[in-house]
Scaffold this active site. Structure first.
Site, PDB file in Angstrom:
ATOM      1  N   SER A  45      -3.657  -4.670   4.642  1.00 45.59           N
ATOM      2  CA  SER A  45      -4.443  -5.108   3.487  1.00 45.59           C
ATOM      3  C   SER A  45      -3.734  -6.239   2.746  1.00 45.59           C
ATOM      4  O   SER A  45      -4.373  -7.160   2.260  1.00 45.59           O
ATOM      5  CB  SER A  45      -4.727  -3.940   2.544  1.00 45.59           C
ATOM      6  OG  SER A  45      -3.540  -3.274   2.181  1.00 45.59           O
ATOM      7  N   GLU A  46      -2.377  -6.178   2.677  1.00 47.64           N
ATOM      8  CA  GLU A  46      -1.624  -7.302   2.125  1.00 47.64           C
ATOM      9  C   GLU A  46      -0.273  -7.453   2.809  1.00 47.64           C
ATOM     10  O   GLU A  46       0.360  -6.457   3.188  1.00 47.64           O
ATOM     11  CB  GLU A  46      -1.380  -7.156   0.611  1.00 47.64           C
ATOM     12  CG  GLU A  46      -2.418  -7.831  -0.264  1.00 47.64           C
ATOM     13  CD  GLU A  46      -3.654  -6.995  -0.412  1.00 47.64           C
ATOM     14  OE1 GLU A  46      -4.743  -7.556  -0.631  1.00 47.64           O
ATOM     15  OE2 GLU A  46      -3.542  -5.761  -0.302  1.00 47.64           O
ATOM     16  N   THR A  47       0.125  -8.717   2.947  1.00 51.17           N
ATOM     17  CA  THR A  47       1.488  -9.084   3.331  1.00 51.17           C
ATOM     18  C   THR A  47       2.084  -9.844   2.154  1.00 51.17           C
ATOM     19  O   THR A  47       1.451 -10.747   1.614  1.00 51.17           O
ATOM     20  CB  THR A  47       1.505  -9.951   4.590  1.00 51.17           C
ATOM     21  OG1 THR A  47       0.979  -9.197   5.688  1.00 51.17           O
ATOM     22  CG2 THR A  47       2.911 -10.409   4.936  1.00 51.17           C
TER      23      THR A  47
END
Length: 286
Positions: A45-47
């Site tokens: 979902s996020e890096t």
């Protein structure tokens, strides 16, 4: 080029629960398209990308740059990847500072350790009431025929919050299966980047949770976000007024699940409290 990279499960005290984030330690800024390519490759979902400030190292510095990317785009605020970033600095890099500061698109975010948890100082985003009839097709795609009590919108975060009626229970929230393509088809204005569905906690249960939620963000390439801190900046703004409480405990009812503690500060900001587990470390070669 070799970049240290870590996989961290946020908002959980055990591995393979909560929300996973990829965390990269960057010596020098990269091109934006490279950040985005790395995030797409990680497909979480996020890096998050942490960069040094003022030539200090990751173990002794107090200030760091922080950017978050979903598989499709950069995002202005991400709670779980901020928690995960702080975990890498405090737990792996043994950062000696009592508080670390992240310089982000959403301003300065402060994180400190407290016993087994990390405490993040975040903005509080109180949502505004919305007319249900103007987005009735989107609401139908989101919750089907379940009764709705409130619909609110946070223009700062571009999050739409839907509160189910108190006649609904947790099992109905868990059983929702919004179709990604239908959500995308019913919202093309760009005003909504994330959909939060929430439900008041049942006083008759022993869980102690003040409210439950699920979060869907297909507009940024995330069909369902397992546990999201940024959504709780909106949820806390809503539920603190409805429940008349400054301290709240919430559970996000995704497949992985996750627990989020919140405290409204006297200065109007929000403490988000959670734990994190570092489960993988390696080197990204590009």
């Amino acid at each position: 080029m070799e970049i240290p990279i870590f996989s961290v499960d946020a908002f959980t005290n055990v591995p393979f629960k909560g929300n996973p984030a990829a965390i990269c330690l960057i010596e020098n800024e990269l091109r934006d398209d490279l950040y985005q390519s790395i995030a797409a490759e990680m497909n979480l979902s996020e890096t998050a990308f942490i960069t040094r400030r003022n030539s200090t190292d990751f173990s002794s510095g107090a200030r760091f740059g922080l950017r978050w990317f979903s598989p499709k785009s950069e995002v202005p605020l991400c709670g779980h990847a901020t928690l995960a970033s702080a975990a890498v600095l405090f737990y792996l890099k043994k950062n000696v500072k009592p508080v670390i500061v992240f310089e982000t698109m959403s301003g300065e975010l402060y994180v400190r350790q407290h016993e087994e948890s990390l405490i993040m100082d975040f903005p509080l985003n109180k949502p505004q009431a919305q007319d249900q009839h103007k987005i009735k097709e989107l609401l139908k795609a989101a919750v089907g025929d379940l009764p709705i009590q409130d619909v609110c919108y946070s223009p700062t975060t571009k999050k739409l919050m839907v509160r189910l009626a108190d006649t609904c229970d947790r099992s109905q929230l868990v059983s929702l299966r919004p179709d990604t393509e239908t959500l995308l088809r019913n919202e093309t204005t760009g005003k909504i980047k994330s959909l939060i569905i929430t439900l008041k906690g049942a006083e008759s249960t022993q869980s102690g949770y003040d409210f439950y939620s699920r979060v869907f963000a297909p507009w940024v390439g995330v069909p369902e976000d397992p546990v999201t801190g940024s959504a709780h900046t909106v949820l806390a703004g809503y539920w603190s007024e409805k429940l008349k409480k400054k301290k709240m405990l919430a559970y996000q009812c995704s497949r992985r699940g996750g627990e989020v503690k919140m405290e409204i500060r006297n200065d109007g900001r929000l403490n988000i409290i959670g734990q994190a587990q570092i489960i993988l470390q390696g080197t990204l070669k590009i």
